[in-house]
Enzyme design. Structure first.
Site, PDB file in Angstrom:
ATOM      1  N   LYS A  44     -27.986  87.729  59.820  1.00 66.31           N
ATOM      2  CA  LYS A  44     -29.434  87.961  59.916  1.00 66.31           C
ATOM      3  C   LYS A  44     -30.071  87.508  61.228  1.00 66.31           C
ATOM      4  CE  LYS A  44     -30.098  90.055  57.051  1.00 66.31           C
ATOM      5  NZ  LYS A  44     -29.380  91.365  56.838  1.00 66.31           N
ATOM      6  N   SER A  45     -29.265  87.528  62.286  1.00 66.92           N
ATOM      7  CA  SER A  45     -29.769  87.047  63.577  1.00 66.92           C
ATOM      8  C   SER A  45     -30.008  88.161  64.589  1.00 66.92           C
ATOM      9  CB  SER A  45     -28.776  86.045  64.159  1.00 66.92           C
ATOM     10  OG  SER A  45     -28.574  84.988  63.260  1.00 66.92           O
ATOM     11  N   GLY A  46     -29.777  89.416  64.176  1.00 69.47           N
ATOM     12  CA  GLY A  46     -29.981  90.521  65.125  1.00 69.47           C
ATOM     13  C   GLY A  46     -28.716  91.314  65.407  1.00 69.47           C
ATOM     14  N   THR A  47     -27.762  91.239  64.475  1.00 73.35           N
ATOM     15  CA  THR A  47     -26.463  91.903  64.673  1.00 73.35           C
ATOM     16  C   THR A  47     -26.593  93.413  64.855  1.00 73.35           C
ATOM     17  OG1 THR A  47     -25.845  90.419  62.874  1.00 73.35           O
ATOM     18  CG2 THR A  47     -24.096  91.754  63.852  1.00 73.35           C
ATOM     19  N   HIS A  99     -19.413  88.072  62.297  1.00 66.19           N
ATOM     20  CA  HIS A  99     -20.078  86.805  61.965  1.00 66.19           C
ATOM     21  C   HIS A  99     -19.075  85.650  62.007  1.00 66.19           C
ATOM     22  CE1 HIS A  99     -23.681  88.828  60.734  1.00 66.19           C
ATOM     23  NE2 HIS A  99     -23.238  89.260  59.581  1.00 66.19           N
ATOM     24  N   SER A 129     -34.869  85.892  56.116  1.00 63.73           N
ATOM     25  CA  SER A 129     -34.256  87.222  56.145  1.00 63.73           C
ATOM     26  C   SER A 129     -33.032  87.252  55.216  1.00 63.73           C
ATOM     27  CB  SER A 129     -33.847  87.557  57.583  1.00 63.73           C
ATOM     28  OG  SER A 129     -33.235  88.814  57.651  1.00 63.73           O
ATOM     29  N   TYR A 184     -32.894  86.352  69.516  1.00 60.90           N
ATOM     30  CA  TYR A 184     -33.659  87.404  68.856  1.00 60.90           C
ATOM     31  C   TYR A 184     -35.111  87.366  69.331  1.00 60.90           C
ATOM     32  CZ  TYR A 184     -35.624  89.885  64.730  1.00 60.90           C
ATOM     33  OH  TYR A 184     -36.299  90.738  63.894  1.00 60.90           O
ATOM     34  N   PHE A 220     -37.620  98.486  67.013  1.00 61.98           N
ATOM     35  CA  PHE A 220     -37.630  98.375  65.545  1.00 61.98           C
ATOM     36  C   PHE A 220     -37.985  99.711  64.878  1.00 61.98           C
ATOM     37  CE2 PHE A 220     -39.589  97.058  61.465  1.00 61.98           C
ATOM     38  CZ  PHE A 220     -38.548  96.312  60.946  1.00 61.98           C
ATOM     39  N   ARG A 248     -36.154  95.064  57.601  1.00 65.83           N
ATOM     40  CA  ARG A 248     -37.165  94.649  56.633  1.00 65.83           C
ATOM     41  C   ARG A 248     -38.512  94.453  57.318  1.00 65.83           C
ATOM     42  NH1 ARG A 248     -38.973  89.671  54.689  1.00 65.83           N
ATOM     43  NH2 ARG A 248     -37.970  88.814  56.539  1.00 65.83           N
ATOM     44  N   LYS A 249     -38.643  93.372  58.073  1.00 65.19           N
ATOM     45  CA  LYS A 249     -39.908  93.111  58.753  1.00 65.19           C
ATOM     46  C   LYS A 249     -39.755  93.084  60.264  1.00 65.19           C
ATOM     47  CE  LYS A 249     -42.691  91.350  55.173  1.00 65.19           C
ATOM     48  NZ  LYS A 249     -43.248  90.127  54.561  1.00 65.19           N
ATOM     49  N   GLY A 250     -38.625  92.515  60.723  1.00 67.58           N
ATOM     50  CA  GLY A 250     -38.319  92.496  62.160  1.00 67.58           C
ATOM     51  C   GLY A 250     -39.486  92.077  63.025  1.00 67.58           C
TER      52      GLY A 250
END
Ligand code: PPS
Length: 287
Positions: A44-47, A99, A129, A184, A220, A248-250
């Site tokens: 959830k870090s921007g992969t 990961h 996230s 991110y 996004f 989701r929200k980014g």
């Protein structure tokens, strides 16, 4: 075995329905080429953002060059079952995401073969996230409530284990690799300059217009509408598309943690962060 059960590989937690201990243990022995590029993250870090950027840089910003192939196929996860076969057979340049922690990487990367790009994200937003992702991902156990997930995350009792251990090990060993560190939050603030830094690191000479196109197609909104990039085509058995979206929200709500953390959780988090990161000079923007 339940669909979402976790198991450990050298202390790193993986998911039994999509990973296999035998295969992950082999990854260290994979032969790395100088042209290999690995995007590395804690979950959830921007992969998938980096995944799209790498594809676009390779295609010099031309979205149509990648149109027939899903990002998941073009830039696969190394640790997912079946990863080795794809890796061995693929012509250069091989682009990959993972990961996995530093300790489980292919050994060649630690001898400066290939390149590693590590994306880190403010861990409070990672936690939020990840919490929502446990609802969206059918292969992860839905948490009882936010506090339950908060405790598991802080304890490293989640897929990916401890956020702190992950980033600390990469930071400590960064000089052993061809290594680029980005965040991110920098990508949110100024995507263009991050893309330029990635290009410089990869020794890719793109024109200003090509860079503009990379940026445009990895924003996004663009990714949200691009089914090759947004994981919308992944089966309902893996993602519950009725419950949400991968993007989701980014950028819409940076600092979303403030809508989830209690004051007590935030203070506790800050205390743990300070202690865990005391020898690691990495800074995050929390807003
Ligand atoms: S995973 O499951 O570990 O691969 O997830 P990962 O891709 O690392 O992280 C998902 C979060 O990244 C956000 N995202 C983006 N933000 C801004 N711009 C772009 N283009 C973008 N692409 C993905 C995604 O929305 C997830 O964050 P949250 O906060 O849940 O929205």
């Amino acid at each position: 075995v339940k669909n979402y059960e976790l198991f450990q590989c050298e202390g790193f937690r993986l998911i039994s329905s999509i990973h296999s201990a035998e295969e992950v243990e082999q990854i260290k022995n994979w032969e790395v080429r100088d042209s290999d590029i690995f995007g590395v993250t804690y979950p959830k870090s921007g992969t998938i953002w980096l995944q799209q950027i790498l594809i676009l840089i390779e295609a010099k910003g031309d979205l149509t060059a990648t149109k027939d192939e899903n990002n998941l196929t073009r830039v696969p996860w190394i640790e997912v079952i079946g990863g080795e076969k794809k890796f061995l057979l693929e012509p250069s340049p091989r682009l990959r995401i993972t990961h996995l922690p530093y300790s489980l990487l292919p050994a060649g990367l630690k001898q400066k073969k290939g390149k590693v790009i590590y994306v880190a994200r403010n861990p409070k937003d990672v936690l939020v996230s990840f919490y929502h992702f446990h609802d969206f991902g059918v292969f992860l156990e839905t948490p009882k409530d936010f506090n339950d997930f908060y405790e598991k995350f802080m304890d490293g009792q989640v897929f990916g284990s401890s956020w702190f251990e992950h980033i600390k090990a990469y930071h400590t060993h960064r000089d052993e690799m061809n290594f680029l560190y980005i965040t991110y939050e920098e990508m949110i603030q100024d995507l263009r300059s991050v893309v330029k830094r990635i290009c410089a690191f990869l020794e890719k000479d793109l024109t200003d217009l090509e860079i503009d196109n990379v940026v445009e197609h990895s924003r996004f909104d663009s990714m949200r509408h691009n089914n090759k990039a947004n994981y919308r085509t992944v089966s309902d058995q893996i993602f519950n598309h009725k419950k949400g979206t991968f993007l989701r929200k980014g950028t819409l709500v940076p600092g979303d943690w403030k809508n989830h953390f209690t004051v007590a959780q935030s203070e506790h988090f800050d205390k743990v962060f300070k202690e865990e990161m005391k020898d690691i000079p990495l800074f995050f923007s929390w807003d």
